[in-house]
Write an enzyme that holds these catalytic residues in place. Structure first.
Site: not given
Length: 169
Positions: A67, A69
């Site tokens: 992901h 992040e």
């Protein structure tokens, strides 16, 4: 000039808004590359971007743990020592999932600013198999830790939703 606040009344600076909008533009770039429309960046307290990433979790060649992040947090942790990361902010187009909130916590990043909340994302993705969302706000993940992580969001929801429109069909 009117200051923007999140639903909890937390104020965002003009720099916060600029960097959050940059993460939203990066999510649109991720979508244009055929990837999921998510992106994040880590910036120091002066607004210098330390790392940025689009989402790379999409099959077939993607890794479901990549992901945006998590990748941006990991890159920042390789670039800066923990005492500097404590003064950094992760700006993200969508609320960090529990995995990404854990990455923020463990890398020592001190602050998160996000646009699209998880419950709104679920409304856009539905039950799409490539995005089985958790109903677990990042604030709840951080509240279970021994170290405080400041969270501001959601803000700029409509802007952040645009790259998702039509993507999850």
């Amino acid at each position: 000039m009117t200051r923007m606040t999140d639903p909890s009344g937390n104020e965002l600076s003009p720099l916060d808004l600029e960097l959050l909008r940059h993460s939203i533009r990066l999510s649109d770039t991720s979508k244009a590359r055929g990837r999921h429309p998510f992106a994040a960046l880590v910036a120091d307290k002066d607004g210098n971007i330390i790392s940025s990433a689009g989402n790379n979790s999409m099959p077939p060649e993607g890794d479901p743990t990549q992901h945006a992040e998590l990748v941006a947090a990991a890159q920042a942790a390789r670039a800066l020592p923990p005492e500097k990361l404590a003064d950094c902010t992760l700006y993200t187009s969508a609320e960090p999932c529990c995995m990404c909130a854990g990455a923020v916590y463990w890398t020592g990043i001190g602050r998160v600013v996000y646009a699209l909340p998880e419950h709104s994302l679920l409304g856009l993705t539905g039950d799409h198999p490539e995005n089985p969302t958790f109903s677990l706000p990042c604030r709840e993940v951080f509240a279970r830790g021994q170290r405080q992580v400041e969270v501001i969001g959601p803000v700029l929801e409509e802007e952040a939703a645009q790259p998702h429109v039509g993507f999850w069909k």
